[in-house]
Scaffold this active site. Structure first.
Site, PDB file in Angstrom:
ATOM      1  N   CYS A   1      50.435  70.453  11.795  1.00 19.86           N
ATOM      2  CA  CYS A   1      50.210  69.615  10.627  1.00 19.86           C
ATOM      3  C   CYS A   1      49.465  68.371  11.085  1.00 19.86           C
ATOM      4  CB  CYS A   1      51.528  69.196  10.000  1.00 19.86           C
ATOM      5  SG  CYS A   1      52.565  70.560   9.510  1.00 19.86           S
TER       6      CYS A   1
ATOM      7  N   ARG B   1      43.084  71.936  13.032  1.00 23.37           N
ATOM      8  CA  ARG B   1      44.420  72.316  13.484  1.00 23.37           C
ATOM      9  C   ARG B   1      45.049  73.372  12.576  1.00 23.37           C
ATOM     10  NH1 ARG B   1      46.617  68.067  16.906  1.00 23.37           N
ATOM     11  NH2 ARG B   1      48.710  68.669  16.319  1.00 23.37           N
TER      12      ARG B   1
ATOM     13  N   TRP C   1      51.123  72.784   7.459  1.00 20.97           N
ATOM     14  CA  TRP C   1      51.112  74.209   7.837  1.00 20.97           C
ATOM     15  C   TRP C   1      52.553  74.655   7.680  1.00 20.97           C
ATOM     16  CZ3 TRP C   1      52.934  77.429  11.904  1.00 20.97           C
ATOM     17  CH2 TRP C   1      52.247  78.639  12.049  1.00 20.97           C
TER      18      TRP C   1
ATOM     19  N   ASN D   1      55.591  65.664  10.525  1.00 23.22           N
ATOM     20  CA  ASN D   1      55.191  66.806  11.358  1.00 23.22           C
ATOM     21  C   ASN D   1      56.391  67.209  12.202  1.00 23.22           C
ATOM     22  OD1 ASN D   1      52.611  66.665  10.466  1.00 23.22           O
ATOM     23  ND2 ASN D   1      51.693  66.105  12.430  1.00 23.22           N
ATOM     24  N   GLY D   2      56.577  68.510  12.388  1.00 20.19           N
ATOM     25  CA  GLY D   2      57.674  68.973  13.240  1.00 20.19           C
ATOM     26  C   GLY D   2      58.675  69.778  12.434  1.00 20.19           C
TER      27      GLY D   2
ATOM     28  N   GLU E   1      42.196  89.271  27.478  1.00 20.53           N
ATOM     29  CA  GLU E   1      41.648  88.089  26.826  1.00 20.53           C
ATOM     30  C   GLU E   1      40.520  88.480  25.865  1.00 20.53           C
ATOM     31  OE1 GLU E   1      42.406  85.217  26.200  1.00 20.53           O
ATOM     32  OE2 GLU E   1      40.534  84.191  25.711  1.00 20.53           O
TER      33      GLU E   1
ATOM     34  N   LYS F   1      40.568  87.679  21.859  1.00 19.95           N
ATOM     35  CA  LYS F   1      39.523  86.860  21.231  1.00 19.95           C
ATOM     36  C   LYS F   1      38.915  87.594  20.049  1.00 19.95           C
ATOM     37  CE  LYS F   1      39.786  83.954  22.624  1.00 19.95           C
ATOM     38  NZ  LYS F   1      40.407  82.828  23.211  1.00 19.95           N
TER      39      LYS F   1
ATOM     40  N   GLU G   1      41.468  87.713  17.075  1.00 20.41           N
ATOM     41  CA  GLU G   1      41.828  86.491  16.361  1.00 20.41           C
ATOM     42  C   GLU G   1      40.709  85.953  15.495  1.00 20.41           C
ATOM     43  OE1 GLU G   1      41.613  83.364  20.128  1.00 20.41           O
ATOM     44  OE2 GLU G   1      42.893  82.882  18.453  1.00 20.41           O
TER      45      GLU G   1
ATOM     46  N   HIS H   1      46.575 108.967  29.341  1.00 19.92           N
ATOM     47  CA  HIS H   1      48.002 109.236  29.131  1.00 19.92           C
ATOM     48  C   HIS H   1      48.411 109.022  27.673  1.00 19.92           C
ATOM     49  CE1 HIS H   1      48.701 109.901  33.351  1.00 19.92           C
ATOM     50  NE2 HIS H   1      47.949 108.838  33.593  1.00 19.92           N
TER      51      HIS H   1
ATOM     52  N   LYS I   1      45.438  75.637  15.693  1.00 18.87           N
ATOM     53  CA  LYS I   1      44.953  75.337  17.032  1.00 18.87           C
ATOM     54  C   LYS I   1      46.093  75.109  18.004  1.00 18.87           C
ATOM     55  CE  LYS I   1      42.051  74.418  20.284  1.00 18.87           C
ATOM     56  NZ  LYS I   1      41.536  75.632  20.970  1.00 18.87           N
TER      57      LYS I   1
HETATM   58  C1  AGP Z   1      43.582  81.071  21.936  1.00 15.92           C
HETATM   59  O1  AGP Z   1      42.356  81.562  21.510  1.00 15.92           O
HETATM   60  C2  AGP Z   1      44.636  81.013  20.979  1.00 15.92           C
HETATM   61  N1  AGP Z   1      44.238  80.501  19.743  1.00 15.92           N
HETATM   62  C3  AGP Z   1      46.052  80.757  21.448  1.00 15.92           C
HETATM   63  O2  AGP Z   1      46.452  81.977  22.010  1.00 15.92           O
HETATM   64  C4  AGP Z   1      46.357  79.624  22.438  1.00 15.92           C
HETATM   65  O3  AGP Z   1      45.779  79.888  23.677  1.00 15.92           O
HETATM   66  C5  AGP Z   1      47.882  79.459  22.565  1.00 15.92           C
HETATM   67  O4  AGP Z   1      48.417  79.137  21.320  1.00 15.92           O
HETATM   68  C6  AGP Z   1      48.291  78.446  23.599  1.00 15.92           C
HETATM   69  O5  AGP Z   1      47.853  77.175  23.286  1.00 15.92           O
HETATM   70  P1  AGP Z   1      47.871  76.012  24.367  1.00 15.92           P
HETATM   71  O6  AGP Z   1      46.924  76.419  25.459  1.00 15.92           O
HETATM   72  O7  AGP Z   1      47.397  74.813  23.621  1.00 15.92           O
HETATM   73  O8  AGP Z   1      49.260  75.890  24.882  1.00 15.92           O
END
Ligand code: AGP
Length: 602
Positions: free
Chosen positions: A2, A27, A74, A100-101, A477, A481, A484, A500, A597
């Site tokens: 948030c 964010r 959020w 926030n939180g 990775e 990517k 997402e 397998h 984010k």
């Molecule tokens: C990465 O593309 C992601 N959006 C996500 O997996 C991210 O790496 C993860 O949430 C960890 O975030 P951080 O590195 O800020 O701890």
């Protein structure tokens, strides 16, 4: 995730609050709201959806108030809706808050407040805060907030205004970020730096257990008992242009292209005359360490897998690599003979933070790798080493990841040196690391080729990434990517495991991205690829300069580089592939659906 903005000063607050919220949009959020305050009362407006929806509901010129608070939410407790959006006000509409939180004990507090006659309008945990402040308020707002936060369990950054003192803003924080800054026209607060960077670069980063009272020309920092505290301003070295797209269509593409510079900055001063300089590791005596744990989430977890592989190759220590969300509830051995390394771009990820706190309680030695100066994780770990990637705005992590790989290579090499276990070709690895910015530039020059290959996804809903050994880290990775940002279903498989079971998924035109950069197993991966081609797959092969791969149509050869570093150039290619796949599918690349984010709640 948030966002909070607050302002009190001599100019209109509304444009400042909205602009600040805009700079925090990256964010992720599902609703937005503001409260403006004057001696005539509160004006609160909130909307589900984008900030543009909130702006459309406001008569922007009609509000001349010079104090206010803003929020992008959020959802965590209660669905995204207008009622659940912040700010929340008390029944008399004299106090308004944003939060926030997560308040973990909100149900108990809510029941107590309902018994006292308070009426709740939302399903949120946050609404309890405004009613508690109302309950405790007897003329001194800081005292009421101090009493309130002592009742709260969980994480919070709170921002409060009241009609009783219409030119004041109050904040309090624990385990959620909050900063305060001053400029000639007023005093600002926000949950994150970009929201106020336009007005000032000198900020106070509040610590857990601190509150602040903002007036147009002053800031007073207090503890929760209302004792005044003396705190220093921190100068933020970023400028706002670093947080803008700078000519690229998206933040993500800009950040992919920033990688040569980000890697250069991360290496700066850390390799001098062929020697690794990492003073943060001076205090670590490897003869005291029996176990190493690597802990992180998402992409940062993939960086941990990379470090795990290096540790397995070079260090004679038991090493585990566990997602933070699992580690915090698992039965992993941690004591004073354990080294725990936490990797995080934001430094605020809730699971990683919780895992770090757990390791500290168990007396493990803790190191953080973070990209954000002053972040929660960097402040708590025994030592923090920073990647110098600059602000990463796109939700998808790109430059943060490759700089994590660079820094983790140095960290593991340094630990190996301490144990007299450094690989014989350490000098070659270091020389190749120093060449890495140039190597990455060569990969970026293949932008057009990756765009062409991404077109293979045109009518596809699935893609498969395959590789062996260290390539298996890159395929995980690469698949994450693509998923997402393009919403194409992508899986990562060990190349040798395909037969397998998963090979049953391969049919005419199925997209397969195959990595074969590890000399000892590349030929084996290539024969696995042939099995997929025989079933009609559209294969893109990424391999080394000298690897034999006769008959492959779609082949990319990375520059000569030590095999342990091949993950870096390969990742740049898979980032571009994912990026153009997402553009092809018409996705909102910088803000993929359902994602934020920085995941600051569990
Ligand atoms: C990465 O593309 C992601 N959006 C996500 O997996 C991210 O790496 C993860 O949430 C960890 O975030 P951080 O590195 O800020 O701890």
């Amino acid at each position: 995730m948030c966002g909070i903005t607050g302002f009190t000063g001599e100019v209109r607050a509304l444009p400042i609050l909205l602009r600040g919220l805009e700079s925090l949009e990256y964010r992720g959020y599902d609703s937005a709201g503001v409260t403006l305050v004057s001696d005539k009362g509160l004006v609160t407006e909130k909307q589900k959806g984008r900030l543009a929806d909130l702006e459309a509901s406001l008569d922007l010129d009609a509000h001349s108030q010079t104090t206010g608070i803003g929020h992008t939410r959020w959802a965590t407790h209660g669905i995204p809706s207008q009622l659940n959006s912040h700010p929340h006000t008390n029944e008399a509409e004299t106090i308004s808050i944003v939060h926030n939180g997560i308040i973990e004990n909100y149900q108990t507090l809510k029941e107590e407040l309902i018994k006292k006659g308070y009426i709740f309008h939302s399903q949120t945990d946050s609404e309890t805060i405004v009613h508690l402040i109302d309950y405790y308020y007897q003329g001194d707002m800081m005292e009421a907030i101090g009493k309130t936060v002592k009742k709260l369990e969980g994480s919070y950054a709170i921002c409060v205004v009241t009609t009783e003192h219409p030119d004041e803003v109050y904040v309090a924080k624990s385990q959620s970020p909050m900063i305060v800054g001053m400029a000639d026209d007023g005093t600002y607060c926000a949950s994150d730096i970009p929201a106020i960077l336009e007005y000032t670069k000198d900020v106070i980063i509040l610590e857990d257990g601190q509150m602040a009272k903002l007036t147009p020309h002053s800031v007073q920092i207090l503890d929760f008992e209302c004792n005044p505290l003396k705190v220093e301003f921190t100068h933020i070295p970023y400028d706002m242009t670093a947080a803008q797209k700078g000519g690229y269509d998206t933040f993500m593409l800009k950040e992919i292209y920033e990688q040569p510079e980000a890697i250069r900055e991360t290496l700066r001063g850390r390799v001098e005359h062929g020697k690794i300089v990492l003073p943060q590791l001076d205090s670590i005596d490897m003869s005291d360490i029996q176990y190493v744990h690597l802990v992180a989430c998402g992409t940062a977890y993939h960086a941990c897998l990379y470090a795990q592989s290096l540790i397995q190759q070079w260090l004679d220590r038991i090493v585990t690599c566990v997602p933070a969300s699992e580690f915090r509830y698992g039965y992993h051995h941690v004591d004073e003979k354990t080294l725990c390394i936490f990797v995080t771009q934001s430094g605020e990820t809730a699971d990683t933070l919780a895992a770090l706190k757990m390791c500290k309680e168990k007396k493990g030695k803790t190191i953080a790798i973070s990209n954000v100066l002053g972040s929660s994780i960097s402040r708590i770990a025994d030592e923090t080493l920073y990647t110098c990637a600059g602000p990463e705005i796109a939700v998808a992590s790109t430059k943060a990841f490759t700089t994590q790989l660079v820094l983790l290579t140095l960290v593991v090499l340094k630990l190996a040196e301490k144990m007299n276990k450094a690989p014989k070709d350490e000098d070659v690895i270091l020389a190749d690391l120093m060449r890495m910015p140039k190597i990455v530039e060569e990969m970026l020059a293949l932008d057009g080729t990756m765009k062409k290959y991404a077109d293979f996804l045109q009518d596809q809903h699935d893609a498969y990434f395959i590789g062996r050994q260290m390539d298996y880290i890159s395929v995980q990775e690469g698949a994450l990517k693509l998923k997402e940002i393009s919403y194409v279903h992508a899986d990562a498989y060990y190349a040798g495991e395909l037969k397998h079971g998963s090979i049953a998924l391969i049919e005419e035109n199925t997209v397969v991205i195959a990595l074969a950069t590890q000399p000892e197993v590349a030929a084996k991966t290539i024969s696995n690829i042939e099995e997929t081609i025989a079933r009609g797959a559209n294969v893109i092969l990424i391999t080394t300069q000298n690897q034999e791969a006769p008959g492959f149509k779609n082949i990319i050869r990375i520059p000569d580089v030590h095999p342990v570093l091949a993950n870096i150039p390969v990742t740049v290619l898979t980032q571009l592939f994912a990026y153009y796949g997402a553009v092809l599918k018409g996705r909102d690349v910088d803000k993929p659906r359902n994602l934020a984010k920085s995941v600051t709640v569990e």
